[in-house]
Design an enzyme around this catalytic site. Structure first.
Site: not given
Length: 405
Positions: A319, A321, A348, A351
């Site tokens: 992801h 992040e 999420c 993260c």
């Protein structure tokens, strides 16, 4: 997990049927519909022989159900009476741009039947020419056809015979005097932070030349932030003026907007065809520490086949992040006390754990949250609240920063 889509079918009596599906990416739904066997060429255009066959296609072949989702990834506008009046819209695109549905078929390199593809390309090229020329006459020897994301790709110049064949086909498909379809403005309203639309995400291998660009932006941001410290105009100050609506260490909306513009740019580097997520980490003096976008780890092949296989993509993707945090670590930079700006999706729970453990103090998002990400976002918010990480929602239309946690 599918790509959520809403479908509006306008029937010949003017009524509209509303459907929703979990397999709504243009590479699946659009191409299957365009190549369906119920389309017939008539003097009035390319029409569906039976409207019920169109409805059966959606409900039986595509598994669509009645009703509309609140926050779809794509929207389809279908008119069985004219294939060239069928459009789709990517809800993540600005300005509510709608693309001719036939473009999702024409631009697919995986179509096996070259003759069928060439036929649709001729029809589509003529459709584009008619839209660009009010008189209906061809205006250029080299055509441009918008791809499924709206960019223009050059089409090779046709021979005289090919041009004549295309004109003959187009004349049967769409009469010269037929009014051109209007592309309506379907710009979606900005929704409150807890109830908006999103899409799925994945994360990146950094692109070296682009990192230099982001680094330059970060250096400029730091210099400008320090210069602004002595400015007389309070609107140019890096930090918002403390008061009822702002905290002393929260960047001013003007700077938050700039950081989201950069995060949006970073997101475009992703090769994920369905979702572009960008994240940047910013220090307390306005300097950009690192950036990340959704993609596969360094050295892992990121070919289209893997991205189009959702199960495989979710297993391989990093992801945005997480990528930003790992890129900072890779470069030996501390992110303790920094802020992270995430464009296009909420955070999420995985993260969120990394953000907390890395010591990041503030999280900024610019997207609302739909049902698909609602549960993960609630878990993330709980962890942020208990660990003391502050969260903010940026409304670009209002140029307003609201604290969520």
């Amino acid at each position: 997990m599918g790509t959520y889509a809403n479908i509006t079918v306008t029937l010949s009596d003017g009524s509209k049927e509303q459907l929703k599906t979990g397999d709504g990416h243009p590479s699946i739904l659009g191409e299957a519909l365009v190549s369906a066997g119920f389309w017939n060429r008539t003097s009035e255009g390319i029409r569906a022989a039976d409207e019920e066959a169109v409805m059966d296609f959606f409900t039986e072949e595509m598994g669509a159900e009645e009703g509309h989702r609140a926050f779809p990834d794509y929207e389809y506008f279908i008119e069985p009476g004219d294939l060239l009046r069928c459009y789709y819209r990517d809800t993540q695109e600005p300005e509510g741009i709608k693309h001719p549905l036939i473009s999702s078929f024409v631009d697919n390199d995986d179509i096996d039947n070259a003759d069928i593809k060439d036929l649709f390309r001729q029809l589509f090229d003529d459709f584009v020419r008619r839209k660009e020329s009010p008189s209906g006459r061809e205006t250029a020897s080299v055509n441009t056809a918008p791809d499924s994301r709206g960019s223009n790709a050059p089409v090779p110049e046709e021979s005289a015979a090919e041009t004549a064949a295309a004109d003959e086909t187009a004349a049967a498909a769409a009469p010269e005097n037929e009014p051109l379809p209007e592309i309506e403005d379907t710009t979606a309203e900005t929704v409150a932070p807890e109830s908006g639309e999103t899409a799925e995400e994945s994360a990146p291998e950094p692109v070296q030349e682009d990192e230099a660009e982001a680094a330059d932006a970060g250096d400029n941001a730091e210099d400008n932030a320090e210069d602004n410290a002595g400015d007389e105009d309070p609107e140019d100050a890096f930090y918002a003026i403390a008061g009822a609506d702002a905290e002393a260490d929260t960047p001013a909306p003007k700077w938050v907007s700039r950081y989201f513009e950069i995060a949006g740019l970073v997101g475009t580097w992703s090769k994920d065809p369905s979702t572009k997520v960008g994240a940047i980490i910013v220090g307390d003096k306005g300097q950009i520490i690192s950036q990340g976008y959704n993609g596969f780890p360094r050295g892992v092949r990121d070919n289209p086949e893997r991205y189009n296989n959702r199960e495989m993509k979710y297993r391989l993707v990093v992801h945005a992040e997480m990528n930003a945090i790992l890129n900072a670590l890779y470069n030996g930079s501390s992110v303790v006390g920094a802020s992270i700006y995430i464009h296009n999706l909420p955070v999420c729970q995985e993260c969120a754990k990394a953000i907390i453990q890395a010591g990041i103090a503030r999280v900024f998002i610019d997207t609302s949250v739909n049902e698909r990400w609602g549960e993960a976002w609630e878990i993330s918010k709980t962890m942020f609240s208990e660990s003391g990480v502050r969260c903010y929602y940026f409304d670009a239309r209002e140029m307003k920063v609201d604290r969520i946690i």
